[in-house]
Scaffold this motif. Structure first.
Motif, PDB file in Angstrom:
ATOM      1  N   LYS A  60      -7.374  10.365   2.619  1.00 16.07           N
ATOM      2  CA  LYS A  60      -7.102   8.930   2.690  1.00 16.07           C
ATOM      3  C   LYS A  60      -7.971   8.134   1.717  1.00 16.07           C
ATOM      4  O   LYS A  60      -7.563   7.109   1.189  1.00 16.07           O
ATOM      5  N   TYR A 108       0.831  -1.207   0.000  1.00 19.43           N
ATOM      6  CA  TYR A 108       0.000   0.000   0.000  1.00 19.43           C
ATOM      7  C   TYR A 108       0.867   1.259   0.000  1.00 19.43           C
ATOM      8  O   TYR A 108       0.658   2.175  -0.807  1.00 19.43           O
ATOM      9  N   ASP A 109       1.845   1.280   0.883  1.00 21.97           N
ATOM     10  CA  ASP A 109       2.687   2.485   0.979  1.00 21.97           C
ATOM     11  C   ASP A 109       3.578   2.681  -0.243  1.00 21.97           C
ATOM     12  O   ASP A 109       3.894   3.816  -0.597  1.00 21.97           O
ATOM     13  N   ARG A 115       1.402  10.742  -2.048  1.00 26.19           N
ATOM     14  CA  ARG A 115       1.690  11.541  -0.845  1.00 26.19           C
ATOM     15  C   ARG A 115       2.736  12.608  -1.157  1.00 26.19           C
ATOM     16  O   ARG A 115       2.635  13.735  -0.666  1.00 26.19           O
ATOM     17  N   TYR A 149       3.008   6.155  -2.174  1.00 24.18           N
ATOM     18  CA  TYR A 149       4.162   7.032  -1.975  1.00 24.18           C
ATOM     19  C   TYR A 149       4.128   8.288  -2.864  1.00 24.18           C
ATOM     20  O   TYR A 149       4.186   9.418  -2.376  1.00 24.18           O
ATOM     21  N   THR A 163      -0.865  -4.690   3.547  1.00 21.92           N
ATOM     22  CA  THR A 163       0.039  -4.180   4.584  1.00 21.92           C
ATOM     23  C   THR A 163       1.322  -5.012   4.688  1.00 21.92           C
ATOM     24  O   THR A 163       2.206  -4.698   5.469  1.00 21.92           O
TER      25      THR A 163
END
Ligand code: ADP
Ligand code: ADP
Length: 230
Positions: A116, A101-102, A109, A106, A141
């Protein structure tokens, strides 16, 4: 629609001239394959298109590179914004060492998107476009590095698609993968190509003929043949 125009591209590593005056254009909604023997200059040429080469010690580049009419080597060009427009995928998958997810969130963001819900929608959409959603949706995750090489490569492609590039550069993206993973990536590229200008370096004629619209053959730093893929 021609998106990228390059004219008389020469590149020197020190005194060694690695590209001898390449003229090549690329069209939207098409996949162009760059093929040729190892060492002929395919990666060198590809890296000129997102300005990876000119920041290397002792490299000299001449010629002209235009993307959507912008000279990407003009002094006021912001290389960071160029990299958003021109995304790159390498032979070895290189996800960041954090969650799937990150990885995909990335770039969003970095762009300053905070909502969100919007981020989560774009993450899902990008992973779907990259044809890896079904395989990761229950493990978003989990660390991206815990997935297979083929999955990692598609996660990297989702990370790139999330920031909506115009151009996608792929440097032998399937060379390190098994045939099934390679086929998934080829199929996915055919699914998404309408929206992008895609350039793929490959040493496989078979791969070029399966997925490309145009094929450019290089030899010893020259473009020796260019045309519709047969
Ligand atoms: P290909 O992608 O077709 O295998 P490359 O673009 O990697 O070819 O290499 C083209 C030529 O430039 C080769 O002779 C290679 O040795 C040389 N070369 C590539 N990268 C560098 C570098 N960073 N410094 C010096 N020479 C390089
Ligand atoms: P401008 O074109 O006035 O510089 P833009 O907002 O269009 O401003 O672009 C912002 C930055 O992105 C500029 O550095 C621009 O050169 C670059 N850029 C815009 N479009 C492209 C593109 N299609 N490919 C590469 N770089 C681009």
């Amino acid at each position: 629609e021609t998106v990228i125009t390059t004219k008389d591209v020469r590149l020197y590593y020190g005194e060694h001239e690695a590209l001898h005056g390449i003229n090549l254009d690329f069209q939207k909604s098409q996949i162009t394959a760059l093929i040729g023997p190892s060492g002929c200059g395919k990666s060198t040429y590809l890296r000129c298109l997102n300005r990876m080469n000119d920041l290397i010690h002792d490299v000299t580049i001449t010629g002209s590179f235009k993307i959507d009419g912008h000279d990407i080597y003009r002094p006021q060009q912001d290389v960071v914004s160029l990299r958003k427009k021109v995304g790159m995928v390498f032979q070895q998958p290189n996800p960041f060492p954090f969650s799937v997810y990150d990885n995909v969130a990335y770039g969003l963001r970095v762009q300053g998107i905070k909502d969100k819900k919007i981020i989560s929608q774009k993450v899902e959409e990008s992973l779907k476009q990259a044809a890896v959603w079904d395989e990761v949706k229950d493990d978003l995750t989990k660390n991206a590095l815990s997935f297979s090489g083929g999955q990692q490569q598609r996660i990297c492609i989702a990370r790139l698609l999330a920031v909506k590039p115009d151009v996608i550069l792929l440097d032998e993206p399937t060379s390190a993968l098994d045939p099934i993973s390679s086929a998934k990536i080829e199929e996915m590229l055919l699914q998404i190509k309408d929206q992008y200008t895609i350039i793929i370096v490959t040493h496989s004629m078979q791969q070029a003929s399966r997925i490309s619209d145009k094929t450019a053959f290089m030899l010893n730093g020259d473009l020796v043949e260019y045309g519709d893929t047969k």
